[in-house]
Design an enzyme around this catalytic site. Sequence first.
Site, PDB file in Angstrom:
ATOM      1  N   ALA A 118      -0.901   3.500   0.253  1.00 50.13           N
ATOM      2  CA  ALA A 118       0.694   3.261   0.640  1.00 50.13           C
ATOM      3  C   ALA A 118       1.499   4.529   0.316  1.00 50.13           C
ATOM      4  O   ALA A 118       2.272   4.794   0.892  1.00 50.13           O
ATOM      5  CB  ALA A 118       1.100   2.118   0.468  1.00 50.13           C
ATOM      6  N   CYS A 119       1.004   5.110  -0.790  1.00 53.77           N
ATOM      7  CA  CYS A 119       1.774   6.129  -1.218  1.00 53.77           C
ATOM      8  C   CYS A 119       1.154   7.310  -1.953  1.00 53.77           C
ATOM      9  O   CYS A 119       0.060   7.273  -2.390  1.00 53.77           O
ATOM     10  CB  CYS A 119       2.227   5.526  -2.696  1.00 53.77           C
ATOM     11  N   GLY A 120       1.390   8.332  -1.266  1.00 53.44           N
ATOM     12  CA  GLY A 120       0.865   9.652  -1.611  1.00 53.44           C
ATOM     13  C   GLY A 120       1.372  10.582  -2.854  1.00 53.44           C
ATOM     14  O   GLY A 120       0.947  11.497  -2.945  1.00 53.44           O
TER      15      GLY A 120
END
Length: 277
Positions: A118-120
């Site tokens: 979900a998070c880069g």
Amino acid sequence: MTKGPTSRFKVEVLDGDRTSRREDLVSTEEPLELRLEWPGRPPEPLVVTMRTPGADFELAAGFCLGEGFAVRPDAIRTVAYCTDVALTREQQFNTVTVSLDAPPDREPPQRYGVTSAACGVCGQQSLDELADRDYAPVDPVEITVDVVRRLPDLLREAQPMFSRTGSLHAAGLFSTDGGKAVVKEDVGRHNAVDKVVGWTVLNQHRRTGLVLAVSGRIGYEIVQKAVAAGLGMIVAVGAPSSLAVDLARQYGVTLVGFARGARCVVYSAPERVIRPA
């Protein structure tokens, strides 16, 4: 060996008073460890990301470009699955080594751990760190509003795994007339972006004249990856975050959200979305 992009599970379906049993297709999510090496330096773990198996080499190349480790077009020498004899066969196909022809353009940080689907930017030291990177100007691509409105449907048509599972994000690069250059799917929207950018790196495909289309919302990390790749326009089905808008305006990226049917919202650089005379 790593699984495919989907996995089968026996499930029970509760529909009103009825219960049925069947097999269901579920999007596969597995860890991928990226390792980095260059002359005089043995492979060292860089990051572990949760991803949908498939296009692993493109994901690795896109990640290295997006995070500033391989900025030069010819910086990446090879990308390969790890052959470390200490790893099981399954672990080998969940470990990719990126070999650079010289030390990386940016020193790998020590804080990277596991990034979720979900998070880069989980491994970023801070948002201020991006300001220190010398990004080249993005491509000032222009596109008609009619094509902008078509892009979500064109992206959706190129999502075979979503059609089967209903649970994958997608990213695609399209020409200004709506022609598809590449589309990739993944449980993580940032992974999907890495995969399409990495595809351009490994195939030496130009990124000028292309628009990045993404499913879902536009987070800060999506804009950051577009800026690193020189992409000047992002079109999404969902909404952007405030940081995404701030970054897009800072770097002159045209950011379009809520592209559904005849409606879309342009948050930055609107002059490059061409309207009818």
